[in-house]
Design an enzyme around this catalytic site. Structure first.
Site, PDB file in Angstrom:
ATOM      1  N   HIS A   1       0.839  -1.207   0.000  1.00 34.63           N
ATOM      2  CA  HIS A   1       0.000   0.000   0.000  1.00 34.63           C
ATOM      3  C   HIS A   1       0.874   1.257   0.000  1.00 34.63           C
ATOM      4  O   HIS A   1       0.634   2.191  -0.777  1.00 34.63           O
ATOM      5  CB  HIS A   1      -0.907  -0.004   1.225  1.00 34.63           C
ATOM      6  CG  HIS A   1      -1.692   1.258   1.404  1.00 34.63           C
ATOM      7  ND1 HIS A   1      -2.937   1.446   0.834  1.00 34.63           N
ATOM      8  CD2 HIS A   1      -1.413   2.402   2.080  1.00 34.63           C
ATOM      9  CE1 HIS A   1      -3.383   2.655   1.158  1.00 34.63           C
ATOM     10  NE2 HIS A   1      -2.475   3.254   1.901  1.00 34.63           N
ATOM     11  N   GLU A   2       1.882   1.276   0.853  1.00 29.39           N
ATOM     12  CA  GLU A   2       2.763   2.443   0.907  1.00 29.39           C
ATOM     13  C   GLU A   2       3.584   2.581  -0.374  1.00 29.39           C
ATOM     14  O   GLU A   2       3.828   3.696  -0.844  1.00 29.39           O
ATOM     15  CB  GLU A   2       3.690   2.347   2.126  1.00 29.39           C
ATOM     16  CG  GLU A   2       2.970   2.320   3.464  1.00 29.39           C
ATOM     17  CD  GLU A   2       2.010   3.480   3.654  1.00 29.39           C
ATOM     18  OE1 GLU A   2       2.261   4.568   3.098  1.00 29.39           O
ATOM     19  OE2 GLU A   2       0.997   3.307   4.357  1.00 29.39           O
TER      20      GLU A   2
ATOM     21  N   HIS B   1       1.719   4.477  -2.901  1.00 29.77           N
ATOM     22  CA  HIS B   1       1.824   5.940  -2.822  1.00 29.77           C
ATOM     23  C   HIS B   1       3.044   6.445  -3.587  1.00 29.77           C
ATOM     24  O   HIS B   1       2.991   7.502  -4.232  1.00 29.77           O
ATOM     25  CB  HIS B   1       1.920   6.387  -1.359  1.00 29.77           C
ATOM     26  CG  HIS B   1       0.634   6.279  -0.607  1.00 29.77           C
ATOM     27  ND1 HIS B   1      -0.550   6.800  -1.093  1.00 29.77           N
ATOM     28  CD2 HIS B   1       0.348   5.739   0.604  1.00 29.77           C
ATOM     29  CE1 HIS B   1      -1.515   6.571  -0.211  1.00 29.77           C
ATOM     30  NE2 HIS B   1      -1.000   5.929   0.815  1.00 29.77           N
TER      31      HIS B   1
END
Length: 231
Positions: free
Chosen positions: A100-101, A104
């Protein structure tokens, strides 16, 4: 007295309960799937590095940071910081959060507009979230035009917080979407293991929905108070 306004609880209680439920969900999902190892033994740090390298982001460093679920991507320093448990453990929860990170970072690479807007809003929001309610309270207890002006200034400042929470939603949803796709397409987890990843990331998404609901309902309450004051 404003502090004991029963109407406040009508605005504050539903999103507060949602927030409590969301926190419970994310902590329980993370705890459960932190104990489920990935079949191929990939840790969170390894998953993030694989996604970043295949995405052409060799310039983004992956570092360990302190604090539980303190994972985040810093677009200014181009650093992906993972909490110790996420960084080092080969678990379903770890690779889900790490991916998920990394999502980004991929957003940053393609200049994903909601991320750029959110990043630009951070300095203003950090001021407005604290100063807005203070100005609103001061304005309420002052008479005349000056009091109303201060209260509305506080509302306008706090509105930036609500807008920030809304802009955050597509940023987080898109990062999770990217993470889910990449984890499977790059062979980091299997389709069977995705049930755990989905549970962790969907629970995390609920916390952002709760935060947005809290900010919006607080803003609406402020506006209602001022309209009631005119009457």
């Amino acid at each position: 007295m404003f502090y004991f306004d029963p109407a406040y609880f009508l605005f504050a209680l539903p999103p507060l309960l949602l927030g409590i439920w969301a926190q419970f969900k994310v902590k329980s999902a993370f705890k459960k799937y932190s104990q489920v190892a990935t079949q191929n033994g990939v840790t969170g740090a390894q998953a993030a590095l694989r996604i970043l390298q295949r995405g052409g982001l060799e310039n983004v460093n992956v570092e360990m940071t302190s604090g539980m679920l303190s994972d985040h991507y810093d677009p200014r320093q181009k650093v992906l910081r993972l909490s110790e448990e996420v960084y080092s453990l080969p678990s379903i929860a770890s690779v889900g959060v790490a991916a998920h990170e990394a999502g980004h970072a991929l957003q940053d690479k393609v200049n994903y507009s909601p991320l750029a807007i959110r990043s630009a809003m951070v300095p203003v929001v950090s001021i407005g979230s604290n100063l807005g309610p203070i100005l609103f309270m001061i304005g309420l207890f002052m008479q005349g035009v000056l009091g109303s002006s201060l209260a509305w200034a506080g509302i306008i400042l706090f509105a930036g917080t609500a807008l920030f929470a809304l802009v955050t939603l597509p940023v987080e949803f898109d990062a999770s979407r990217r993470a889910k796709e990449l984890l499977v397409s790059q062979g980091i987890v299997s389709q069977r293991e995705m049930a755990g990843v989905n549970a962790v990331l969907d629970a995390a998404a609920l916390t952002y929905v709760a935060a947005a609901a809290q900010a919006i309902m607080q803003l609406l309450y402020y506006v209602m108070v001022m309209n009631r004051r005119k009457d």
